[in-house]
Write an enzyme that holds these catalytic residues in place. Structure first.
Site, mmCIF file in Angstrom:
data_model
loop_
_atom_site.group_PDB
_atom_site.id
_atom_site.type_symbol
_atom_site.label_atom_id
_atom_site.label_comp_id
_atom_site.label_asym_id
_atom_site.label_seq_id
_atom_site.Cartn_x
_atom_site.Cartn_y
_atom_site.Cartn_z
ATOM 1 N N VAL A 55 0.816 -1.214 0.000
ATOM 2 C CA VAL A 55 0.000 0.000 0.000
ATOM 3 C C VAL A 55 0.850 1.265 0.000
ATOM 4 O O VAL A 55 0.318 2.360 -0.250
ATOM 5 C CB VAL A 55 -0.978 0.030 1.193
ATOM 6 C CG1 VAL A 55 -2.004 -1.086 1.080
ATOM 7 C CG2 VAL A 55 -0.232 -0.035 2.529
ATOM 8 N N SER A 133 -5.445 3.350 16.331
ATOM 9 C CA SER A 133 -5.038 2.690 17.569
ATOM 10 C C SER A 133 -5.309 3.621 18.739
ATOM 11 O O SER A 133 -5.378 4.854 18.564
ATOM 12 C CB SER A 133 -3.539 2.359 17.517
ATOM 13 O OG SER A 133 -3.052 1.973 18.783
ATOM 14 N N TYR A 146 5.385 4.930 15.399
ATOM 15 C CA TYR A 146 4.070 4.282 15.369
ATOM 16 C C TYR A 146 3.006 5.198 15.964
ATOM 17 O O TYR A 146 1.941 5.396 15.367
ATOM 18 C CB TYR A 146 4.134 2.971 16.140
ATOM 19 C CG TYR A 146 2.844 2.194 16.138
ATOM 20 C CD1 TYR A 146 2.483 1.415 15.037
ATOM 21 C CD2 TYR A 146 1.986 2.212 17.231
ATOM 22 C CE1 TYR A 146 1.307 0.690 15.027
ATOM 23 C CE2 TYR A 146 0.806 1.493 17.235
ATOM 24 C CZ TYR A 146 0.471 0.729 16.125
ATOM 25 O OH TYR A 146 -0.700 0.021 16.124
ATOM 26 N N LYS A 150 -0.301 6.975 14.030
ATOM 27 C CA LYS A 150 -1.696 6.765 14.405
ATOM 28 C C LYS A 150 -2.406 8.097 14.678
ATOM 29 O O LYS A 150 -3.581 8.266 14.352
ATOM 30 C CB LYS A 150 -1.780 5.838 15.620
ATOM 31 C CG LYS A 150 -1.277 4.427 15.343
ATOM 32 C CD LYS A 150 -2.024 3.775 14.179
ATOM 33 C CE LYS A 150 -1.557 2.368 13.898
ATOM 34 N NZ LYS A 150 -2.320 1.708 12.826
ATOM 35 N N VAL A 179 -5.275 -6.192 20.516
ATOM 36 C CA VAL A 179 -6.111 -7.143 19.786
ATOM 37 C C VAL A 179 -5.284 -8.376 19.463
ATOM 38 O O VAL A 179 -4.115 -8.271 19.065
ATOM 39 C CB VAL A 179 -6.666 -6.519 18.491
ATOM 40 C CG1 VAL A 179 -7.631 -7.482 17.804
ATOM 41 C CG2 VAL A 179 -7.367 -5.188 18.783
ATOM 42 N N THR A 181 -3.895 -10.451 17.402
ATOM 43 C CA THR A 181 -3.541 -10.518 15.981
ATOM 44 C C THR A 181 -2.106 -11.014 15.837
ATOM 45 O O THR A 181 -1.324 -10.999 16.800
ATOM 46 C CB THR A 181 -3.633 -9.126 15.331
ATOM 47 O OG1 THR A 181 -2.653 -8.261 15.952
ATOM 48 C CG2 THR A 181 -5.022 -8.522 15.485
#
Length: 257
Positions: A55, A133, A146, A150, A179, A181
């Site tokens: 992406v 997030s 990060y 966000k 989460v 994941t």
């Protein structure tokens, strides 16, 4: 779930091969949508069309969106779930790492939104749901790039919502806590030092008032609501799905049920 709530709709999901994105793909399919997703790999998601792409590459995203619109006859929903986690303080974050995080987490969303807007407009409107997030609001240590990415997602969501409300295009952002994941398991594993990953996930879950980490399907349920007709008067808003994490006063110490 309202059966058939997405019947006749076409939905695209970035980062749809795993985690929250894959759960969103399944939930939209269950609601009757035709779904195409992209990711770093394809997955076992019967009924969905998968494509491998980065992406962060604008031409690849634009080509994918155009191909999906031609194949399905239009686009109604975009879910941006592609994202990466990297660690480092500002002092110890290289330009290359910063650009990598922003390339996927922020520019990836920008690329997909820019490409899909003409197709939503042609349908008379639509919905975009971005996945951010809780770290858009509060910071974990050693995650400067990060956290910044966000926060940028949340701000970009509101800018888009304001710019395109008159076209019937709604844009909202979902902000999960921890989460269950592959990305979370990877992150926990970095500091495991031989300890059991399940035990560490349990400790992480205990920091949430509900006493556990979320399942991807629980986040996907909120994504589906925001993408669907029941959220017809919701745009430009930030929605936390964090098990009460940000309701805790950290100054009082870690939450213990």
């Amino acid at each position: 779930m309202t059966q058939g709530e997405f019947a006749g709709s076409v939905a695209l999901v970035t980062g749809g091969s795993a985690g929250i994105g894959a759960a969103a793909v399944r939930r939209l399919l269950e609601g009757g949508a035709q779904v195409a997703y992209c990711g770093t790999e394809t997955a076992e998601l019967p009924g969905a069309s998968g494509t491998v792409l980065d992406v962060a590459e604008p031409a690849a995203v634009a080509d994918w969106v155009t191909a999906c619109a031609e194949r399905f006859g239009g686009i109604d929903i975009l879910v941006n779930s592609a994202g990466i986690q990297r660690y480092g303080t500002a002092e110890h974050t290289s330009d290359e790492l910063w650009d990598e995080v922003f390339g996927v987490n922020v520019k990836g969303i920008f690329h997909a939104c820019r490409a899909v807007l003409p197709h939503l407009r042609a349908r008379g409107g639509g919905a975009i749901v971005n996945v951010s997030s809780v770290q858009a609001f509060v910071a974990q240590t050693n995650a400067a790039a990060y956290c910044a990415s966000k926060g940028a997602i949340n701000a970009f969501t509101k800018a888009m919502a304001v710019d395109h409300a008159h076209e019937g295009i709604r844009v909202n952002v979902v902000c999960p806590g921890s989460v269950h994941t592959p990305m979370l398991r990877w992150a926990v594993g970095l500091t495991a030092d031989g300890r059991d990953t399940g035990e560490l996930l349990g400790e992480l879950g205990a920091a949430h008032p509900l006493g556990r980490v979320a399942e991807p399907e629980e986040v996907a349920e909120l994504i589906a609501f925001l993408a669907g007709p029941r959220a017809s008067f919701i745009t430009g808003s930030e929605h936390r799905v964090d098990g009460g994490l940000l309701a805790v006063n950290a100054a009082e110490g870690p939450y213990r049920p």
